[in-house]
Every structure is written in C-alpha cells, then in structure tokens.
Write an enzyme that holds these catalytic residues in place. Sequence first.
Site, PDB file in Angstrom:
ATOM      1  N   TYR A   1      47.549  13.835  -0.267  1.00 21.70           N
ATOM      2  CA  TYR A   1      46.496  13.202   0.482  1.00 21.70           C
ATOM      3  C   TYR A   1      47.052  11.683   0.695  1.00 21.70           C
ATOM      4  CZ  TYR A   1      43.360  16.922  -1.147  1.00 21.70           C
ATOM      5  OH  TYR A   1      42.857  18.259  -1.702  1.00 21.70           O
TER       6      TYR A   1
ATOM      7  N   HIS B   1      48.883  23.226  -5.915  1.00 18.18           N
ATOM      8  CA  HIS B   1      48.206  22.949  -4.744  1.00 18.18           C
ATOM      9  C   HIS B   1      48.981  23.929  -3.563  1.00 18.18           C
ATOM     10  CE1 HIS B   1      46.815  19.633  -1.720  1.00 18.18           C
ATOM     11  NE2 HIS B   1      46.193  20.472  -1.561  1.00 18.18           N
TER      12      HIS B   1
END
Length: 330
Positions: free
Chosen positions: A56, A141
């Site tokens: 992110y 992830h």
Amino acid sequence: MQQVRLGRTSVSTTRLSFGGAALGNLFTAVDDTTAAAAVDAAWAAGVRTFDTAPHYGLGLSERRLGRALRGRPRSEYQLSTKAGRLLEPVAGLVGDDLANGFAVPATHRRRWDFSADGVRRSLEQSLLRMGVDRVDTVYLHDPDDHLDQAIAEAMPALERLRAEGVVGAIGAGMNDSGPLTRFVRETDVDVVLVAGRYTLLDQSALAGLLPAASERGVAVVVGGLFNSGLLADPRPGATFDYATAPPELVQRALRMQEVCARHGVPLRAAAVRFAFGHPAVASALVGARSADEITDAVKQFELPIPDALWPDLQTSGLLPTDVPVPKDGT
C-alpha cells in the site's frame, strides 16, 4: 466495540477493522493530516484492529499507520500487515506508482518473494517502517501466482514465527476465495482475509471457503464490502471490483437499495452487516481515507437492522435463499 478471537489464537479483533490501503494514497493522494485524522476517528469510534501492507503506497501506509498509533497503549490494539512483496529501492526518481494503484513516487519496486527468508525480511522491514516491535497478525498477500511456494515455504516460516512468539496469528489474504480454501485445508492458518467474495452482490466464498473455515476453526475477515463502490453508491458508472459495473449489476444494487429503503436502512448499512450472518466471520475490514468515511462506516455498522430486511431481499430474488443472514442484531 465487541471483540472476538481469531480462531484458536489469543489474538482478538474488533468486529469492524480499519483497512489502511487508502493511507497509502490508493488511487488519489491523501495528506498526512487527513490520514492521521482517519486513524484518530477510528480509535474514537472504538475500532482497535488496524490492517496495512508494504504494497500500500510502497510502504507509505505502514509508516503513516505506525505514526498515528504511536503513543497509544500497545496492548489496547491489534495490528496486522502482510508479506510476499519485498520493497527494493530504485536508483533515481522514475515517475509514480499509479500503474499499481497508488499515487506515490515510484521510489521502490516490488519483488514477489514467498520464500522463508523473504517472509522474515518482509516482516523485519514492516516493523521498521511502522516503528513497532511486533505485529499481531501476518497475512501472505495475494499469493495467487505463487501458491505452491507460499504453501511449501512461506507458511512454515510463518508457523515458526508464531511458535517463537514473534506474531500471534498467521494467515493469507486474497481476492479469490478458491485458493484461500486450499490454505484452510492444507495449512495451519488461524485466519484468512477474503476481499469482495462475500458481499451482498457476490457470495462465492460460501461455496467452499466459509464451510471449510467453520469446519477447521479458522477465522474469516471479510473485506471489499462495497465491491469497490457499487454497494456504497449504486448508480450508472459506479465501480464493481475496480472496473465499471455492468448495467445488470447496477440494476441489482439499485433494487437492493429500494428494498433496504422500505425498512428504513441505508444500503451501506446492510452491506457492512451482511457478512456477519455466517458464524465463521470474525471481522469486517473497512477502508477509509478520512475521518468522515470511517465515522460513517461505524455508524452504518451499529445501525439497528430489522430482521425482516434479509428475507425481503431473498424473496425479492436479490439474495439466494440458502445464504445465512444476520439475526437478532448480530
């Protein structure tokens, strides 16, 4: 806000969790003051579970979240991050990261790494960026294209970190519920994070993931509650899974909004609460880029919803009749 345990671990989560992707300038920039205010508002509303990832904003979300939580008692909140992408500095400034969805300078490149060493290095880097000595939960992830390595190498590494007490809970986070089902059945995960696959418009996680999680005592965190926008504001041109929603889905969402209105319930509130009809769901992850957004999400989550709303959606043909729905305010 109510807290529940993640599977068989000692790690707990508030029913509503704060998703930190927007703190990494997801699609558009957010200034430092606004980002900090969003975390402050979540805290004031009772949210105590905060999620982030190196992906992110090339670490920006982790840095901002670490700063915003600094000074708060570490024992009073739960922090999760993710592993699988190592951030490597690049020489010179080479544009922005918008191709990956984040409005930040492209100061680093992401390198997939689901090896045991890669997982440990990723976690070490995350701790440094956040300025903390531990996280409560680590997810692998988006290992979609690296499933075999993630299961054979990354998961055993996370299991060792859990045994050493470095982390409290381990899991995987993906948009596709099918591979997550494999993690639940083949590994010793405590929790899985599934985005967009258990919503008012998409219940595909019910086919395999949620029953498997219930059977094995694995907690499920549900993200993407609004399917990237359509369920928050249904209209032509709205987005569904980060693309323009097909007209038939827009019409379905608008019909859901009409049924919800008959019961005095905003569609956003129904979208936030729907997933809690399944007993495997421990928390709903809501992304926010401002104090107003997270305050509204908590308000929708806490809004009383008449039990009659759910069967009305089912008899209207907008929800399958075999989908479990919340009852008695759950």
